[in-house]
Design an enzyme around this catalytic site. Structure first.
Site, PDB file in Angstrom:
ATOM      1  N   ASP A  62      68.141   6.475 -51.129  1.00  0.00           N
ATOM      2  CA  ASP A  62      68.855   5.380 -51.775  1.00  0.00           C
ATOM      3  C   ASP A  62      68.401   5.177 -53.209  1.00  0.00           C
ATOM      4  O   ASP A  62      69.203   4.894 -54.097  1.00  0.00           O
ATOM      5  CB  ASP A  62      68.670   4.082 -50.984  1.00  0.00           C
ATOM      6  CG  ASP A  62      69.606   4.007 -49.784  1.00  0.00           C
ATOM      7  OD1 ASP A  62      70.495   4.860 -49.697  1.00  0.00           O
ATOM      8  OD2 ASP A  62      69.439   3.107 -48.959  1.00  0.00           O
ATOM      9  N   VAL A  89      75.159   1.220 -46.739  1.00  0.00           N
ATOM     10  CA  VAL A  89      74.635   2.514 -47.155  1.00  0.00           C
ATOM     11  C   VAL A  89      75.118   2.770 -48.570  1.00  0.00           C
ATOM     12  O   VAL A  89      76.083   2.155 -49.041  1.00  0.00           O
ATOM     13  CB  VAL A  89      75.093   3.669 -46.225  1.00  0.00           C
ATOM     14  CG1 VAL A  89      74.438   3.539 -44.853  1.00  0.00           C
ATOM     15  CG2 VAL A  89      76.607   3.706 -46.097  1.00  0.00           C
ATOM     16  N   SER A  90      74.455   3.696 -49.258  1.00  0.00           N
ATOM     17  CA  SER A  90      74.761   3.908 -50.673  1.00  0.00           C
ATOM     18  C   SER A  90      76.023   4.717 -50.901  1.00  0.00           C
ATOM     19  O   SER A  90      76.703   4.552 -51.913  1.00  0.00           O
ATOM     20  CB  SER A  90      73.578   4.614 -51.356  1.00  0.00           C
ATOM     21  OG  SER A  90      72.444   3.773 -51.370  1.00  0.00           O
ATOM     22  N   SER A  91      76.358   5.620 -49.966  1.00  0.00           N
ATOM     23  CA  SER A  91      77.516   6.485 -50.188  1.00  0.00           C
ATOM     24  C   SER A  91      78.206   6.790 -48.865  1.00  0.00           C
ATOM     25  O   SER A  91      77.641   6.586 -47.788  1.00  0.00           O
ATOM     26  CB  SER A  91      77.084   7.791 -50.866  1.00  0.00           C
ATOM     27  OG  SER A  91      76.300   8.566 -49.975  1.00  0.00           O
ATOM     28  N   GLN A 131      76.680   8.890 -46.022  1.00  0.00           N
ATOM     29  CA  GLN A 131      75.711   8.308 -45.104  1.00  0.00           C
ATOM     30  C   GLN A 131      76.387   7.521 -43.977  1.00  0.00           C
ATOM     31  O   GLN A 131      75.816   6.581 -43.438  1.00  0.00           O
ATOM     32  CB  GLN A 131      74.758   7.382 -45.872  1.00  0.00           C
ATOM     33  CG  GLN A 131      73.927   8.095 -46.928  1.00  0.00           C
ATOM     34  CD  GLN A 131      73.135   7.121 -47.778  1.00  0.00           C
ATOM     35  OE1 GLN A 131      73.679   6.205 -48.370  1.00  0.00           O
ATOM     36  NE2 GLN A 131      71.832   7.327 -47.816  1.00  0.00           N
TER      37      GLN A 131
END
Length: 207
Positions: free
Chosen positions: A167, A67-69, A72
């Site tokens: 994203d 996941v991007s961050s 999430q």
């Protein structure tokens, strides 16, 4: 992968000299196989099994989630559950590698570990939920490496990732952060003002 090698290759793989290998043989520490012409042959899968991971001739299955961050985390858990359930149903022995970071970040720890294991021949199968979970751009290169290393790639969902827009927004924000920091400096007023404006635009687009 052929692991039966001559004395020179075996010595290099073990980090010792040819003389040392002959001394170990004389002391009974190891016994090479002899060819019909009398040449020594060594099985590297037995001498250094931790490098070759040839237990029963099987290589590992790796499931990769990203996941991007850290915001999430719930999605990361969903990915892990989906991957674990799928691999378990296939009867595969597997590990799950998780990453936090942009799909354009090639320096994530999990991704580096994954690529190192692929290049080392330790992995026989890679499982991901969507192709973009691997990388936003550059996934095709990883897939080409997998093909060259005879690694099967299993993508559970061929359609668009449900988190695609979120994203991409994170990726765009990362690009602007890098370039604005280079232009104005990471602590400059202009950089912070620009990033605040971008963040507000991203948040409003997701509402």
């Amino acid at each position: 992968m052929n692991t039966i090698v001559g004395i020179g290759v075996a010595a290099k793989a073990l980090g010792v000299s040819v003389t040392t290998l002959r001394r170990w043989e004389a002391a009974g520490k190891l016994t090479p196989v002899r060819t019909t012409s009398g040449h020594r042959r060594y099985d590297l899968s037995k001498l250094i099994p931790e490098q070759y991971h040839l237990f029963g001739g099987e290589r590992r299955t790796i499931a990769y989630a990203r996941v991007s961050s850290h915001d999430q985390k719930n999605d990361l858990e969903r990915q892990k559950q989906t991957l674990e359930l799928y691999c378990a149903r296939q009867g595969w022995t597997f590990d799950v590698v998780c990453d936090f970071g942009s799909g354009m970040n090639y320096h994530k720890e999990g991704l580096k570990r994954l690529l190192n294991d692929i290049m080392s021949g330790h992995i026989g199968r890679l499982v991901i939920t969507h192709r973009d979970r691997l990388l936003r751009w550059g996934a095709e290169l990883v897939f080409a490496i997998c093909e060259a290393k005879s690694v099967e790639v299993v993508i559970l969902n061929q359609g668009e990732d449900t988190n695609f827009e979120e994203d991409v927004a994170q990726d765009v924000l990362e690009i602007i952060t890098v370039f604005s920091a280079r232009l104005y400096g990471s602590r400059s007023h202009k950089t912070h003002k620009m990033l605040d404006g971008v963040k507000k635009a991203v948040e409003s687009s997701q509402c």
